[in-house]
Design a protein around this motif. Sequence first.
Motif, PDB file in Angstrom:
ATOM      1  N   GLY A  50       0.837  -1.187   0.000  1.00  0.00           N
ATOM      2  CA  GLY A  50       0.000   0.000   0.000  1.00  0.00           C
ATOM      3  C   GLY A  50       0.876   1.242   0.000  1.00  0.00           C
ATOM      4  N   PRO A  51       0.280   2.379   0.154  1.00  0.00           N
ATOM      5  CA  PRO A  51       1.056   3.616   0.204  1.00  0.00           C
ATOM      6  C   PRO A  51       2.007   3.631   1.401  1.00  0.00           C
ATOM      7  CG  PRO A  51      -1.298   4.070   0.026  1.00  0.00           C
ATOM      8  CD  PRO A  51      -1.150   2.605   0.255  1.00  0.00           C
ATOM      9  N   THR A  64       4.652  15.732   5.432  1.00  0.00           N
ATOM     10  CA  THR A  64       4.205  14.337   5.383  1.00  0.00           C
ATOM     11  C   THR A  64       4.144  13.972   3.911  1.00  0.00           C
ATOM     12  OG1 THR A  64       2.904  14.553   7.398  1.00  0.00           O
ATOM     13  CG2 THR A  64       2.364  12.708   5.948  1.00  0.00           C
ATOM     14  N   ALA A  65       4.940  12.965   3.527  1.00  0.00           N
ATOM     15  CA  ALA A  65       4.970  12.511   2.136  1.00  0.00           C
ATOM     16  C   ALA A  65       4.286  11.156   2.051  1.00  0.00           C
ATOM     17  CB  ALA A  65       6.400  12.416   1.640  1.00  0.00           C
ATOM     18  N   THR A  66       3.397  11.007   1.098  1.00  0.00           N
ATOM     19  CA  THR A  66       2.724   9.728   0.852  1.00  0.00           C
ATOM     20  C   THR A  66       3.145   9.245  -0.522  1.00  0.00           C
ATOM     21  OG1 THR A  66       0.848  10.438   2.200  1.00  0.00           O
ATOM     22  CG2 THR A  66       0.506   8.543   0.751  1.00  0.00           C
ATOM     23  N   VAL A  67       3.863   8.110  -0.541  1.00  0.00           N
ATOM     24  CA  VAL A  67       4.332   7.501  -1.782  1.00  0.00           C
ATOM     25  C   VAL A  67       3.309   6.428  -2.157  1.00  0.00           C
ATOM     26  CG1 VAL A  67       6.222   6.252  -2.892  1.00  0.00           C
ATOM     27  CG2 VAL A  67       6.720   7.941  -1.094  1.00  0.00           C
ATOM     28  N   ASP A  68       2.687   6.569  -3.318  1.00  0.00           N
ATOM     29  CA  ASP A  68       1.635   5.625  -3.727  1.00  0.00           C
ATOM     30  C   ASP A  68       2.126   4.188  -3.747  1.00  0.00           C
ATOM     31  OD1 ASP A  68      -0.309   7.521  -3.898  1.00  0.00           O
ATOM     32  OD2 ASP A  68      -0.412   7.553  -6.089  1.00  0.00           O
ATOM     33  N   SER A  69       3.284   3.933  -4.351  1.00  0.00           N
ATOM     34  CA  SER A  69       3.799   2.575  -4.465  1.00  0.00           C
ATOM     35  C   SER A  69       5.314   2.611  -4.429  1.00  0.00           C
ATOM     36  CB  SER A  69       3.325   1.934  -5.769  1.00  0.00           C
ATOM     37  OG  SER A  69       3.909   0.670  -5.935  1.00  0.00           O
ATOM     38  N   ALA A  70       5.903   1.979  -3.413  1.00  0.00           N
ATOM     39  CA  ALA A  70       7.359   1.945  -3.289  1.00  0.00           C
ATOM     40  C   ALA A  70       7.896   0.746  -4.066  1.00  0.00           C
ATOM     41  CB  ALA A  70       7.769   1.885  -1.828  1.00  0.00           C
ATOM     42  N   ARG A  71       7.599   0.708  -5.361  1.00  0.00           N
ATOM     43  CA  ARG A  71       8.042  -0.370  -6.249  1.00  0.00           C
ATOM     44  C   ARG A  71       8.731   0.245  -7.457  1.00  0.00           C
ATOM     45  NH1 ARG A  71       4.209  -5.446  -5.960  1.00  0.00           N
ATOM     46  NH2 ARG A  71       6.252  -6.348  -6.160  1.00  0.00           N
TER      47      ARG A  71
END
Length: 156
Positions: A50-51, A64-71
């Motif tokens: 998940g994010p 606050t950083a939200t990374v959608d997909s760490a892939r």
Amino acid sequence: MTATTSVAPAVDPAVRAPRRRLLGGVVVAVVGAVVVAVVVGWLVWPTPPGPVVLHAGTSHYVVTATVDSARIGGTAVEIDLSTRARVPVDHATVEIDAVMPLMGHAAPPAPAESAGGGRYRAAQVPLMMTGPWELHVSIDGPAGADNLMLPLAVTG
């Protein structure tokens, strides 16, 4: 010419019963093994992550950083930017650089578009390979210019 017919020898019912039990036991064992394999496979099958939410701050800002997909591949990054007093910061310029220091990789800066209310979004931040990355966030806002680094582990 004589025709011969063969007649199957009669099988004693006492011999048939153990064979049927053995065959039934094998069928039950195979079905049980398949069920166990399916359950174990379901439990260990990788699920898409998940994010990822990262937090950091500077002397002027809280991020606050939200990374959608760490892939591997391009991913969206959303930045929530506020002052130290938790007031959302609008009218800032925000850029995100993805850097992999161990391999010397750096992606071109991705500008983050303002979405209002202190939110900024970069639609495509490229992550080229698995491993430890750093998101370098550059902020030029009303309280001044600041830079910060957020560590990010990228998986396959």
